[in-house]
Design a protein around this motif. Structure first.
Motif, PDB file in Angstrom:
ATOM      1  N   ASP A   1     -42.908  84.007  34.092  1.00 58.34           N
ATOM      2  CA  ASP A   1     -41.718  84.796  33.870  1.00 58.34           C
ATOM      3  C   ASP A   1     -41.886  86.307  34.150  1.00 58.34           C
ATOM      4  OD1 ASP A   1     -42.639  85.969  31.418  1.00 58.34           O
ATOM      5  OD2 ASP A   1     -41.636  84.644  30.023  1.00 58.34           O
ATOM      6  N   PRO A   2     -40.781  87.091  34.009  1.00 60.43           N
ATOM      7  CA  PRO A   2     -40.487  88.326  34.563  1.00 60.43           C
ATOM      8  C   PRO A   2     -41.631  89.001  33.386  1.00 60.43           C
ATOM      9  CG  PRO A   2     -38.270  87.737  34.310  1.00 60.43           C
ATOM     10  CD  PRO A   2     -39.230  86.500  33.950  1.00 60.43           C
ATOM     11  N   ILE A   3     -42.108  88.813  32.397  1.00 57.59           N
ATOM     12  CA  ILE A   3     -42.926  89.540  31.471  1.00 57.59           C
ATOM     13  C   ILE A   3     -44.513  89.071  31.384  1.00 57.59           C
ATOM     14  CG2 ILE A   3     -41.177  90.489  29.991  1.00 57.59           C
ATOM     15  CD1 ILE A   3     -42.084  88.402  27.787  1.00 57.59           C
ATOM     16  N   GLY A   4     -44.692  88.328  32.307  1.00 59.06           N
ATOM     17  CA  GLY A   4     -45.850  87.621  32.611  1.00 59.06           C
ATOM     18  C   GLY A   4     -46.405  86.372  31.711  1.00 59.06           C
ATOM     19  N   HIS A   5     -45.496  85.843  31.073  1.00 55.90           N
ATOM     20  CA  HIS A   5     -45.951  84.746  30.346  1.00 55.90           C
ATOM     21  C   HIS A   5     -46.515  83.550  31.468  1.00 55.90           C
ATOM     22  CE1 HIS A   5     -43.817  85.737  26.473  1.00 55.90           C
ATOM     23  NE2 HIS A   5     -45.160  86.498  26.464  1.00 55.90           N
ATOM     24  N   VAL A   6     -47.216  82.884  31.090  1.00 56.82           N
ATOM     25  CA  VAL A   6     -47.402  81.631  32.130  1.00 56.82           C
ATOM     26  C   VAL A   6     -47.167  80.214  31.528  1.00 56.82           C
ATOM     27  CG1 VAL A   6     -49.658  80.665  33.310  1.00 56.82           C
ATOM     28  CG2 VAL A   6     -49.909  82.872  32.592  1.00 56.82           C
ATOM     29  N   PHE A   7     -46.401  79.516  32.527  1.00 56.06           N
ATOM     30  CA  PHE A   7     -45.865  78.180  32.138  1.00 56.06           C
ATOM     31  C   PHE A   7     -46.742  77.221  33.062  1.00 56.06           C
ATOM     32  CE2 PHE A   7     -42.648  80.941  30.817  1.00 56.06           C
ATOM     33  CZ  PHE A   7     -41.823  80.480  29.955  1.00 56.06           C
ATOM     34  N   ILE A   8     -47.215  76.227  32.581  1.00 58.07           N
ATOM     35  CA  ILE A   8     -48.334  75.338  32.797  1.00 58.07           C
ATOM     36  C   ILE A   8     -47.707  73.953  32.924  1.00 58.07           C
ATOM     37  CG2 ILE A   8     -50.675  74.365  32.892  1.00 58.07           C
ATOM     38  CD1 ILE A   8     -51.441  77.372  31.330  1.00 58.07           C
ATOM     39  N   ALA A   9     -47.594  73.370  33.874  1.00 62.02           N
ATOM     40  CA  ALA A   9     -47.252  71.839  33.936  1.00 62.02           C
ATOM     41  C   ALA A   9     -48.316  70.982  33.577  1.00 62.02           C
ATOM     42  CB  ALA A   9     -46.692  71.441  35.228  1.00 62.02           C
ATOM     43  N   ASP A  10     -48.449  70.652  32.387  1.00 61.27           N
ATOM     44  CA  ASP A  10     -49.613  69.853  31.718  1.00 61.27           C
ATOM     45  C   ASP A  10     -49.535  68.339  31.972  1.00 61.27           C
ATOM     46  OD1 ASP A  10     -51.950  69.073  30.370  1.00 61.27           O
ATOM     47  OD2 ASP A  10     -51.492  69.749  28.561  1.00 61.27           O
ATOM     48  N   ARG A  11     -49.717  67.936  33.126  1.00 62.22           N
ATOM     49  CA  ARG A  11     -49.142  66.650  33.627  1.00 62.22           C
ATOM     50  C   ARG A  11     -49.579  65.454  32.494  1.00 62.22           C
ATOM     51  NH1 ARG A  11     -52.163  62.594  36.271  1.00 62.22           N
ATOM     52  NH2 ARG A  11     -50.682  60.963  37.468  1.00 62.22           N
ATOM     53  N   GLY A  12     -50.901  65.081  32.181  1.00 55.04           N
ATOM     54  CA  GLY A  12     -51.157  64.254  31.436  1.00 55.04           C
ATOM     55  C   GLY A  12     -50.742  64.129  30.044  1.00 55.04           C
ATOM     56  N   ASN A  13     -50.264  65.405  29.449  1.00 49.82           N
ATOM     57  CA  ASN A  13     -49.793  65.645  28.218  1.00 49.82           C
ATOM     58  C   ASN A  13     -48.347  65.602  27.936  1.00 49.82           C
ATOM     59  OD1 ASN A  13     -52.190  65.568  26.723  1.00 49.82           O
ATOM     60  ND2 ASN A  13     -52.711  67.952  27.157  1.00 49.82           N
ATOM     61  N   ASP A  14     -47.679  65.297  29.056  1.00 54.92           N
ATOM     62  CA  ASP A  14     -46.247  65.506  29.351  1.00 54.92           C
ATOM     63  C   ASP A  14     -45.511  66.722  28.666  1.00 54.92           C
ATOM     64  OD1 ASP A  14     -46.293  62.712  30.350  1.00 54.92           O
ATOM     65  OD2 ASP A  14     -46.191  61.705  28.695  1.00 54.92           O
ATOM     66  N   ARG A  15     -46.229  67.850  29.108  1.00 55.33           N
ATOM     67  CA  ARG A  15     -45.546  69.109  28.449  1.00 55.33           C
ATOM     68  C   ARG A  15     -45.794  70.190  29.357  1.00 55.33           C
ATOM     69  NH1 ARG A  15     -50.455  69.686  23.913  1.00 55.33           N
ATOM     70  NH2 ARG A  15     -51.971  70.527  25.605  1.00 55.33           N
ATOM     71  N   ILE A  16     -44.860  71.187  28.962  1.00 57.79           N
ATOM     72  CA  ILE A  16     -45.305  72.567  29.421  1.00 57.79           C
ATOM     73  C   ILE A  16     -45.703  73.659  28.588  1.00 57.79           C
ATOM     74  CG2 ILE A  16     -44.253  74.576  30.723  1.00 57.79           C
ATOM     75  CD1 ILE A  16     -43.900  71.855  32.552  1.00 57.79           C
ATOM     76  N   SER A  17     -47.186  73.790  28.847  1.00 58.84           N
ATOM     77  CA  SER A  17     -47.668  74.718  28.024  1.00 58.84           C
ATOM     78  C   SER A  17     -47.445  76.050  28.530  1.00 58.84           C
ATOM     79  CB  SER A  17     -49.225  74.333  27.950  1.00 58.84           C
ATOM     80  OG  SER A  17     -49.997  75.034  27.042  1.00 58.84           O
ATOM     81  N   VAL A  18     -46.807  76.932  27.508  1.00 61.51           N
ATOM     82  CA  VAL A  18     -46.792  78.450  27.724  1.00 61.51           C
ATOM     83  C   VAL A  18     -47.776  79.266  27.010  1.00 61.51           C
ATOM     84  CG1 VAL A  18     -44.868  80.101  27.428  1.00 61.51           C
ATOM     85  CG2 VAL A  18     -44.110  77.659  27.578  1.00 61.51           C
ATOM     86  N   HIS A  19     -48.344  80.218  27.720  1.00 64.29           N
ATOM     87  CA  HIS A  19     -49.221  81.134  27.322  1.00 64.29           C
ATOM     88  C   HIS A  19     -48.627  82.641  27.677  1.00 64.29           C
ATOM     89  CE1 HIS A  19     -52.402  77.896  26.875  1.00 64.29           C
ATOM     90  NE2 HIS A  19     -51.342  77.336  27.549  1.00 64.29           N
ATOM     91  N   ASP A  20     -49.524  83.629  26.863  1.00 64.64           N
ATOM     92  CA  ASP A  20     -49.180  84.849  27.307  1.00 64.64           C
ATOM     93  C   ASP A  20     -50.016  85.373  28.242  1.00 64.64           C
ATOM     94  OD1 ASP A  20     -51.600  85.511  26.387  1.00 64.64           O
ATOM     95  OD2 ASP A  20     -51.109  86.292  24.229  1.00 64.64           O
ATOM     96  N   THR A  21     -49.967  86.698  28.753  1.00 65.38           N
ATOM     97  CA  THR A  21     -50.758  87.184  29.980  1.00 65.38           C
ATOM     98  C   THR A  21     -52.299  86.949  29.840  1.00 65.38           C
ATOM     99  OG1 THR A  21     -50.522  89.542  29.114  1.00 65.38           O
ATOM    100  CG2 THR A  21     -48.828  88.818  30.526  1.00 65.38           C
TER     101      THR A  21
END
Length: 407
Positions: free
Chosen positions: A252-272
């Motif tokens: 996103d604009p401030i650098g948070h990382v959104f990861i498509a975690d396919r096998g866990n049916d989720r989007i995992s969000v992390h900081d920079t």
């Protein structure tokens, strides 16, 4: 009786007449003076009105020129600057008045405000040049023949663009590396050699490059400052910080990382620094392959869902789904997508060997490519991206070219 000279005799009638005439003359002179004064005043008023009119005309001309000059500029500019300054001033005041023991809690509570300020900075950005989809009969650049040498590709997957330089980063899956090209197709450099295991997806924020590897279930962070690996996180699992075949990722604009975690049916969000922040899940969102973030929404591509594109709020609340996938539908096997500046969905459809462009409402707008191995043809297209200068980048398993650029 004394003698009276007739010439010396005063006639009262004549005297009265003369007196009356003299009075009339005096009155006429007074009236004449009054009229002349009124005429003079009227002329002065006319001159004053003329001068005032000239002044107003000058002011109107200057105001018109000022308005026309500002109409040429973005009408949101002053509003954006004012709102941004007000919010920054409020933040500064809050920081100065918060007790030391509450600073950490305050920083957490105001994260959304920080995000809003960051988004305000994007409002006035020049929009990305839209690719001329309808004129893309063939690619203007085709490079990256199959192989393992510098500039060659073997089963390329994800694509990311470094916006400051327009450089193209390609996840060279079977060669376990990232290949870097210019936006005109020249090979430039490599990244992550002997450090990656099956790189699938990528995202770039400023000088940080994030790479997902689905073979060892990790996320890798590199810095473009010296092309070095900063950190590697993850292992197979479902706990926070673990992944199960991670696919594409975005920031996103401030650098948070959104990861498509396919096998866990989720989007995992992390900081920079890849510290876990939260998860985005929804009962209708299964096996996500790709994710993108705008100022207001999260877009998640789940190729095995019907519909396959899910639109959520930034907090993870689902809004709606669109774009039907499956045999005989608009798309067959969409694994990667990107957004253009109008939030159109540009999707690489692997099984139909095409790129499809959909409106934000999910209506099919354009179709690019056919099955084949010649320039302009697409064989199982994978990663896709749009450069800031409006070039459409696609990678595929074409036997002759792994990377093609449409412009």
């Amino acid at each position: 009786m004394a003698y009276r000279d007739p010439s010396q005799v005063v006639d009262p009638i004549e005297t009265h007449i003369n007196y009356t005439i003299d009075g009339l003359i005096e009155l006429l002179n007074v009236r004449r003076a009054q009229l002349l004064g009124q005429v003079h005043n009227m002329r002065e008023d006319e001159r004053a009105a003329e001068i005032a009119l000239q002044g107003m005309t000058t002011q109107l001309t200057e105001a018109q020129a000022y308005l026309q000059g500002h109409l040429k500029e973005n009408p949101l500019q002053s509003m954006q600057e004012r709102i941004t300054k007000e919010m920054e001033d409020k933040l500064r005041d809050l920081r100065n008045n918060i007790p030391v023991e509450s600073v950490l809690k305050w920083q957490c509570d105001t994260r959304e405000l920080e995000i809003c300020i960051s988004r305000l900075g994007d409002i006035m950005q020049e929009p990305v040049d839209l690719p001329k989809y309808s004129t893309f009969q063939t690619s203007t650049v085709a490079t990256g023949k199959k192989g393992s040498g510098p500039g060659e590709l073997n089963s390329p997957h994800g694509v990311a663009i470094h916006e400051a330089t327009n450089q193209i980063f390609v996840a060279d899956y079977s060669n376990d590396r990232i290949e870097i090209f210019s936006d005109t197709g020249e090979y430039l450099n490599q990244l992550g050699v002997r450090q990656l295991n099956g790189p699938w997806g990528m995202a770039i924020h400023e000088e940080n490059v994030y790479v997902s590897c689905c073979v060892d279930h990790t996320i890798n962070q590199f810095t473009l400052t010296d092309m070095s690996l900063v950190r590697k996180i993850g292992s197979v699992g479902s706990n926070n910080g673990q992944f199960n075949f991670p696919r594409q990722l975005t920031t996103d604009p401030i650098g948070h990382v959104f990861i498509a975690d396919r096998g866990n049916d989720r989007i995992s969000v992390h900081d920079t620094d890849l510290n876990h922040l939260r998860n985005i899940t929804h009962q209708s969102m299964t096996k996500p392959f790709d994710v993108k973030v705008s100022r207001d929404h999260v877009y998640i591509l789940c190729p095995y869902n019907k519909p396959c594109m899910h639109v959520l709020t930034l907090e993870g609340h689902k809004l709606h789904s669109l774009i039907t996938s499956g045999l005989g539908m608009d798309v067959l096997c969409p694994l990667f997508f990107c957004l253009d500046s109008l939030n159109n969905f540009v999707i690489s459809d692997e099984d139909s060997h095409t790129i499809r462009v959909f409106s934000p409402e999910g209506n099919l707008l354009h179709k690019i490519g056919t099955d084949g191995h010649q320039q302009g043809m697409l064989c199982y297209p994978k990663g896709i991206a749009i450069t800031p200068n409006g070039r459409l980048v696609s990678v595929s398993r074409n036997e002759n070219y792994g990377l093609q650029i449409f412009s």
